[in-house]
Design an enzyme around this catalytic site. Structure first.
Site, short mmCIF file in Angstrom:
data_model
loop_
_atom_site.label_atom_id
_atom_site.label_comp_id
_atom_site.label_asym_id
_atom_site.label_seq_id
_atom_site.Cartn_x
_atom_site.Cartn_y
_atom_site.Cartn_z
N CYS A 99 -5.30 -5.97 0.23
CA CYS A 99 -4.43 -5.49 0.93
C CYS A 99 -4.83 -5.15 2.35
O CYS A 99 -4.64 -4.28 3.15
CB CYS A 99 -3.78 -3.89 0.56
SG CYS A 99 -3.15 -4.15 -1.19
N ASP A 131 -8.43 7.40 7.70
CA ASP A 131 -8.07 6.83 6.25
C ASP A 131 -9.34 7.04 5.62
O ASP A 131 -10.23 6.14 5.76
CB ASP A 131 -7.65 5.12 6.51
CG ASP A 131 -7.43 4.91 5.12
OD1 ASP A 131 -7.88 5.58 4.01
OD2 ASP A 131 -6.74 3.85 4.86
N HIS A 178 -6.55 -1.21 6.14
CA HIS A 178 -5.63 -1.39 4.89
C HIS A 178 -4.32 -1.57 5.43
O HIS A 178 -4.03 -0.78 6.32
CB HIS A 178 -5.96 -0.28 3.93
CG HIS A 178 -5.17 -0.51 2.64
ND1 HIS A 178 -3.99 -0.28 2.57
CD2 HIS A 178 -5.90 -0.92 1.37
CE1 HIS A 178 -3.64 -0.47 1.16
NE2 HIS A 178 -4.76 -0.89 0.37
N GLN A 211 -11.90 5.25 1.03
CA GLN A 211 -12.95 4.85 0.49
C GLN A 211 -14.02 5.59 0.90
O GLN A 211 -15.35 5.35 0.60
CB GLN A 211 -13.19 3.18 0.99
CG GLN A 211 -12.08 2.50 0.52
CD GLN A 211 -11.85 2.27 -0.88
OE1 GLN A 211 -12.83 2.63 -1.55
NE2 GLN A 211 -10.87 1.59 -1.21
N LYS A 223 -9.10 7.56 -6.64
CA LYS A 223 -10.37 6.71 -6.22
C LYS A 223 -11.44 7.73 -6.66
O LYS A 223 -12.72 7.36 -6.28
CB LYS A 223 -10.14 6.29 -4.94
CG LYS A 223 -9.17 5.27 -4.85
CD LYS A 223 -9.47 4.48 -3.43
CE LYS A 223 -7.95 3.81 -3.04
NZ LYS A 223 -7.93 2.58 -3.50
N1 C6P Z 1 -7.20 0.41 -1.69
C1 C6P Z 1 -8.17 -1.41 -2.91
O1 C6P Z 1 -8.15 -2.00 -3.90
P1 C6P Z 1 -3.28 4.32 -2.25
O2 C6P Z 1 -2.78 3.23 -2.88
O3 C6P Z 1 -2.17 4.88 -1.40
O4 C6P Z 1 -3.95 5.19 -3.16
O5 C6P Z 1 -4.26 3.91 -1.32
C2 C6P Z 1 -4.13 2.93 -0.29
C3 C6P Z 1 -5.59 2.61 0.48
C4 C6P Z 1 -5.46 2.83 1.80
N2 C6P Z 1 -6.66 2.88 2.44
C5 C6P Z 1 -7.73 2.17 2.01
C6 C6P Z 1 -8.93 2.03 2.80
C7 C6P Z 1 -7.59 1.78 0.68
O6 C6P Z 1 -8.66 1.13 0.13
C8 C6P Z 1 -6.47 1.96 -0.11
C9 C6P Z 1 -6.32 1.47 -1.42
C10 C6P Z 1 -7.11 -0.22 -3.15
O7 C6P Z 1 -8.80 -1.64 -1.99
C11 C6P Z 1 -6.11 -0.72 -3.44
S1 C6P Z 1 -5.01 -1.63 -2.42
#
Ligand code: C6P
Length: 413
Positions: free
Chosen positions: A373, A200, A123, A203, A226
């Site tokens: 993203c 990270d 991401h 997910q 999430k």
């Molecule tokens: N992905 C998606 O629709 P934040 O925004 O900080 O809570 O998470 C960012 C982020 C970082 N790593 C991974 C693997 C992610 O999936 C995400 C967030 C969402 O896939 C919003 S872009």
């Protein structure tokens, strides 16, 4: 015993909504999950009965708020099997957690000639902070290749890593393909070269049992929103000895124990607060912490093994049904659902991903479309964009059937 999504659904008020005259089918869980009544009520109860700032005043409400906020750290520490609250820093989300490491650890430890390894499936939030800090410090970001189906190429990682590598930054589960990486293997590879590993977990933590200590990762970043909690609260897990060595990312109240003004030197000497508060400058998101605590308790009651199994079952079933339902559907990423976790990227021939998402929305089915993203991964897979269905504990086989029925109708367009 498997989980009962119908019983779980009763806890989620929003799932009773209708969208464009149809029952809501929420398949955008990788973007954010819906929130159960228990989490919503815990937040309301906090504001109705306990609201005050934390760690500042001696009055009753401040004591209660502080206790709740500390309990939240305890609950999260247990949820990921951290060794204590010292290892769980509350931040805004995964993005802020990764930035914290990049700015705090990276600013002090990266120098010209050093290398940061990130994979091509990351991401943007696990790419951009490393490019920024490397721009400042003169280190270099190197990209680990992925295979044609988006899987991490472990040989490429082993070829690229060297004594110059200071940190390996990798997602546990790809937010595009749902591929689950073998984190223990990557951690061992990183540690063999005396490099750190940052995972990270945006997910993975919401969807499977996670034992940060057993995975032997140095840092683990994840977002509350999430995993049934509100937005604006997330976690950076870090090994205690590393967090202890690191300097704070932001300065202000809460993160200091003493600020002494030396009249002679005309400057302040500062003593940092203990962990994890050293990294939580300013008034924190207290109600968010309370919501996250309740979310972790909810997931623990459901059982993370059962969460994982339920999503595996839905993913396998959905992939089979999507393949059967019409020829114009292409599923991207690995063919084998057992390599994945609750996420299916797909396309419909002749339609853009946004067209597909808008078509489904007409029927109350909510999926995400675009790059998610993760533009470098889309480019590697030669995709201009993708539609993405992603599942959670309240999704059902019936919803998958409806989804594939509606997808079939795209053939008439
Ligand atoms: N992905 C998606 O629709 P934040 O925004 O900080 O809570 O998470 C960012 C982020 C970082 N790593 C991974 C693997 C992610 O999936 C995400 C967030 C969402 O896939 C919003 S872009």
């Amino acid at each position: 015993m498997t989980l009962d999504p119908y019983k779980i659904r009763e806890d989620f008020p929003i799932l009773k909504r209708r969208i464009n005259g149809n029952p809501l089918i929420y398949f955008d869980n990788a973007a954010t999950s819906q929130k159960p009544r228990q989490v919503i009520e815990a937040i309301v109860d906090f504001y109705e009965n306990h609201n005050a700032n934390v760690h500042r005043a001696v009055h009753t409400l401040s004591q209660e708020a502080s206790e709740l906020y500390e309990d939240a750290h305890e609950e999260v520490a247990k949820f990921i099997n951290a060794k204590g609250i010292e290892e769980t820093v509350f931040v805004r989300g995964t993005t802020e957690a990764i930035n914290l490491v990049a700015y705090s650890w990276g600013r002090r430890n990266l120098k010209r000639g050093d290398e940061v390894l990130v994979s091509l499936m990351e991401h943007h939030s696990n790419i951009v902070p490393w490019e920024i800090i490397s721009g400042i410090r003169g280190s270099k970001v190197k990209y680990v290749e992925v295979d044609d189906d988006g899987a991490l190429n472990y040989n490429a990682l082993e070829d690229l890593i060297s004594s110059k590598t200071r940190i390996v930054c990798i997602s546990h589960v790809s937010n595009v393909t749902g591929i689950v990486n073998d984190i223990k293997r990557v951690a061992k590879t990183a540690h063999d070269y005396d490099a750190l590993i940052l995972v990270d977990g945006a997910q993975s933590v919401p969807h499977m049992p996670i034992d940060a200590s057993d995975l032997d990762v140095d840092f683990l970043a994840f977002s509350g929103h999430k995993m049934l909690a509100p937005t604006g609260i997330g976690v950076l897990y870090g090994k205690r000895e590393l967090l202890e060595q690191m300097e704070p990312f932001q300065g202000g109240g809460e993160m200091i124990r003493e600020v002494n003004f030396d009249r002679k030197a005309k400057s302040c000497s500062i003593v940092w607060n203990s962990l994890p508060w050293k990294f939580e400058a300013g008034t924190p998101h207290i109600s968010g912490g309370v919501g996250l605590m309740e979310a972790a308790r909810y997931l623990k009651r459901v059982g993370m093994d059962r969460v994982k199994k339920h999503e595996e079952m839905l993913t396998g079933y959905a992939m089979r049904r999507m393949r059967e339902c019409c020829k114009s559907i292409r599923i991207f990423g690995p063919e084998d659902p057992s390599a994945k976790c609750g996420i299916i990227p797909f396309g419909v021939e002749g339609l853009s991903s946004h067209d597909v998402a808008l078509f489904l929305d007409n029927y109350g089915i909510l999926v995400r479309s675009g790059y998610h993203c993760a533009q470098p991964l889309h480019e590697r897979l030669q995709l201009s964009s993708s539609a993405r269905a992603s599942f959670y504990i309240y999704n059902t086989l019936e919803e998958v059937d409806r989804f594939t029925e509606v997808l079939k109708e795209t053939e008439q367009l």
